[in-house]
Design a protein around this motif. Sequence first.
Motif, mmCIF file in Angstrom:
data_model
loop_
_atom_site.group_PDB
_atom_site.id
_atom_site.type_symbol
_atom_site.label_atom_id
_atom_site.label_comp_id
_atom_site.label_asym_id
_atom_site.label_seq_id
_atom_site.Cartn_x
_atom_site.Cartn_y
_atom_site.Cartn_z
ATOM 1 N N LYS A 66 2.526 -6.752 5.647
ATOM 2 C CA LYS A 66 1.923 -5.533 5.108
ATOM 3 C C LYS A 66 2.973 -4.417 5.037
ATOM 4 C CE LYS A 66 -1.263 -5.211 8.307
ATOM 5 N NZ LYS A 66 -2.472 -5.056 9.143
ATOM 6 N N TYR A 67 3.135 -3.846 3.833
ATOM 7 C CA TYR A 67 4.080 -2.750 3.627
ATOM 8 C C TYR A 67 3.351 -1.477 3.205
ATOM 9 C CZ TYR A 67 7.949 -6.094 3.728
ATOM 10 O OH TYR A 67 8.848 -7.050 4.108
ATOM 11 N N VAL B 256 6.691 0.170 7.464
ATOM 12 C CA VAL B 256 6.766 1.372 6.636
ATOM 13 C C VAL B 256 8.096 1.399 5.899
ATOM 14 C CG1 VAL B 256 6.761 3.894 6.608
ATOM 15 C CG2 VAL B 256 5.233 2.652 8.169
ATOM 16 N N VAL B 257 8.027 1.509 4.569
ATOM 17 C CA VAL B 257 9.211 1.589 3.720
ATOM 18 C C VAL B 257 9.412 3.049 3.315
ATOM 19 C CG1 VAL B 257 10.314 0.837 1.574
ATOM 20 C CG2 VAL B 257 8.792 -0.728 2.815
ATOM 21 N N GLN B 258 10.527 3.637 3.698
ATOM 22 C CA GLN B 258 10.831 4.991 3.273
ATOM 23 C C GLN B 258 11.209 4.954 1.796
ATOM 24 O OE1 GLN B 258 13.890 5.984 6.143
ATOM 25 N NE2 GLN B 258 12.411 7.032 7.435
ATOM 26 N N ALA B 259 10.414 5.631 0.960
ATOM 27 C CA ALA B 259 10.473 5.375 -0.474
ATOM 28 C C ALA B 259 10.800 6.594 -1.332
ATOM 29 C CB ALA B 259 9.143 4.771 -0.936
ATOM 30 N N ASP B 260 11.328 7.661 -0.753
ATOM 31 C CA ASP B 260 11.718 8.799 -1.579
ATOM 32 C C ASP B 260 12.823 8.423 -2.563
ATOM 33 O OD1 ASP B 260 9.850 10.509 -0.589
ATOM 34 O OD2 ASP B 260 11.243 11.863 0.411
ATOM 35 N N ASP B 261 13.689 7.506 -2.169
ATOM 36 C CA ASP B 261 14.694 6.957 -3.086
ATOM 37 C C ASP B 261 14.192 5.581 -3.521
ATOM 38 O OD1 ASP B 261 16.952 5.437 -4.090
ATOM 39 O OD2 ASP B 261 18.261 6.993 -3.266
ATOM 40 N N LYS B 262 13.765 5.473 -4.787
ATOM 41 C CA LYS B 262 13.102 4.252 -5.246
ATOM 42 C C LYS B 262 14.009 3.032 -5.175
ATOM 43 C CE LYS B 262 11.640 6.257 -9.108
ATOM 44 N NZ LYS B 262 10.962 6.492 -10.420
ATOM 45 N N LYS B 263 15.244 3.191 -5.558
ATOM 46 C CA LYS B 263 16.151 2.045 -5.585
ATOM 47 C C LYS B 263 16.437 1.542 -4.176
ATOM 48 C CE LYS B 263 18.529 2.780 -10.012
ATOM 49 N NZ LYS B 263 17.685 3.820 -10.582
ATOM 50 N N LYS B 264 16.700 2.459 -3.253
ATOM 51 C CA LYS B 264 16.946 2.044 -1.866
ATOM 52 C C LYS B 264 15.690 1.410 -1.272
ATOM 53 C CE LYS B 264 20.574 5.428 -0.857
ATOM 54 N NZ LYS B 264 20.947 6.621 -0.052
ATOM 55 N N ALA B 265 14.537 1.951 -1.625
ATOM 56 C CA ALA B 265 13.287 1.394 -1.106
ATOM 57 C C ALA B 265 13.107 -0.058 -1.555
ATOM 58 C CB ALA B 265 12.106 2.251 -1.565
ATOM 59 N N ARG B 266 13.399 -0.343 -2.830
ATOM 60 C CA ARG B 266 13.269 -1.720 -3.325
ATOM 61 C C ARG B 266 14.202 -2.656 -2.572
ATOM 62 N NH1 ARG B 266 14.201 0.633 -9.223
ATOM 63 N NH2 ARG B 266 12.231 1.752 -9.467
ATOM 64 N N LEU B 267 15.461 -2.248 -2.455
ATOM 65 C CA LEU B 267 16.434 -3.109 -1.780
ATOM 66 C C LEU B 267 16.056 -3.325 -0.322
ATOM 67 C CD1 LEU B 267 19.807 -1.722 -3.228
ATOM 68 C CD2 LEU B 267 18.446 -3.663 -4.040
ATOM 69 N N GLU C 84 0.847 -1.186 0.000
ATOM 70 C CA GLU C 84 0.000 0.000 0.000
ATOM 71 C C GLU C 84 0.889 1.245 0.000
ATOM 72 O OE1 GLU C 84 -3.170 0.390 -0.324
ATOM 73 O OE2 GLU C 84 -3.927 -1.649 -0.076
ATOM 74 N N GLY C 85 0.299 2.374 -0.333
ATOM 75 C CA GLY C 85 1.027 3.635 -0.355
ATOM 76 C C GLY C 85 0.343 4.609 -1.294
ATOM 77 N N ARG C 86 0.807 5.828 -1.285
ATOM 78 C CA ARG C 86 0.229 6.845 -2.167
ATOM 79 C C ARG C 86 0.524 6.511 -3.626
ATOM 80 N NH1 ARG C 86 -0.960 11.558 0.887
ATOM 81 N NH2 ARG C 86 0.106 11.641 2.901
ATOM 82 N N ASP C 87 -0.186 7.174 -4.527
ATOM 83 C CA ASP C 87 0.102 7.051 -5.953
ATOM 84 C C ASP C 87 1.538 7.493 -6.217
ATOM 85 O OD1 ASP C 87 -2.536 6.248 -6.700
ATOM 86 O OD2 ASP C 87 -3.182 8.319 -6.436
ATOM 87 N N ALA C 88 2.241 6.722 -7.051
ATOM 88 C CA ALA C 88 3.637 6.983 -7.442
ATOM 89 C C ALA C 88 4.621 6.742 -6.306
ATOM 90 C CB ALA C 88 3.803 8.413 -7.971
ATOM 91 N N ALA C 89 4.214 5.987 -5.293
ATOM 92 C CA ALA C 89 5.118 5.719 -4.173
ATOM 93 C C ALA C 89 6.146 4.645 -4.492
ATOM 94 C CB ALA C 89 4.309 5.310 -2.929
ATOM 95 N N GLY C 90 5.977 3.909 -5.580
ATOM 96 C CA GLY C 90 6.952 2.905 -5.959
ATOM 97 C C GLY C 90 6.565 1.479 -5.637
ATOM 98 N N LYS C 91 5.301 1.252 -5.327
ATOM 99 C CA LYS C 91 4.845 -0.110 -5.010
ATOM 100 C C LYS C 91 5.053 -1.044 -6.196
ATOM 101 C CE LYS C 91 0.671 1.351 -4.320
ATOM 102 N NZ LYS C 91 0.950 2.780 -4.654
ATOM 103 N N GLY C 92 4.618 -0.598 -7.376
ATOM 104 C CA GLY C 92 4.713 -1.439 -8.561
ATOM 105 C C GLY C 92 6.145 -1.785 -8.910
ATOM 106 N N GLY C 93 7.050 -0.823 -8.765
ATOM 107 C CA GLY C 93 8.452 -1.086 -9.050
ATOM 108 C C GLY C 93 9.046 -2.118 -8.116
ATOM 109 N N ALA C 94 8.684 -2.047 -6.840
ATOM 110 C CA ALA C 94 9.180 -3.034 -5.872
ATOM 111 C C ALA C 94 8.610 -4.418 -6.185
ATOM 112 C CB ALA C 94 8.802 -2.612 -4.458
#
Length: 306
Positions: free
Chosen positions: A188-189, A249-260, A86-96
């Motif tokens: 749950k993320y 909670v995944v801090q996701a301002d940096d998409k790559k770090k958030a995925r890892l 879950e997360g706001r639109d464009a938060a990077g859920k799909g990329g993860a």
Amino acid sequence: MFDSPDELMRRIHADIMDGYDEELEMELEDRNMDEQTETLLNDVARAAEKEARRTYFRELFRLQAELVKLQDWVVATGHKVVIVFEGRDAAGKGGAIKRITQRLNPRVCRVAALPAPNDRERTQWYFQRYAAHLPAAGEMVLFDRSWYNRAGVERVMGFCTDEQYEEFFRSVPEFEKMLVRSGIQLIKYWFSISDEEQHLRFLGRIHDPLKQWKLSPMDLESRRRWELYTQAKETMLERTHIPESPWWVVQADDKKKARLNCIHHLLQQMPYREVERPAITLPERVRHEGYRRHQVPGEIYVPKVY
């Protein structure tokens, strides 16, 4: 919000280039970057950024190898896993989600991304359409958005009544406890991004014709209602963070770090181990003396444009 128009455009450009990196990443099957890839990265990034990308790819491949081990363990033990994103639109859920599933067997690890309910589904028990996607033994299901739509977009956009909203909060802890009692592990993320970062990513989508389809009228309206979404998120976390299925909670301002960080954390949630695989020997092809291959008509071949 931004120091100057030039800084804003630089950030938008960097976000678009990051999107192109994502597509390169999805196509990259060899673990060693070849000379052509090196040249490409030299063209689009400074030396420090290139090294950061190398580190990212190296860690991503390492973690994806662990995900394959996790998958084998899930199959071997009959474990059942549900992962909610879950997360706001464009938060990077799909990329993860893409990076988690990229190397896995889709028959074992599948994604459930349900559209808005149809007229019939709106008359069902609220959780009914989600229950149909729950895993059997030896399966992992990743929900790209979930039953928490009611606590977020439905609440903010007025798609549910106050009574339905309150009933959701009465029911969801019991629903999730029931899942856990049945043997399903529920993780749950929440992907958390700042107001500035969402603004930047939306601008990036507007400027990138390959991503404009990602911007729906609902997404644009969510920008205007940022604070209402914040209030809804805070209420959701407060009322549904239970011992049986806590929020992470995944801090996701940096998409790559958030995925890892998300993949690393996910791997820590299960006591998986490497499952020994039997040795594989490629058998000799059987050949028959009388067999002659039929010529395929030339007109049905796809033209060699490239």
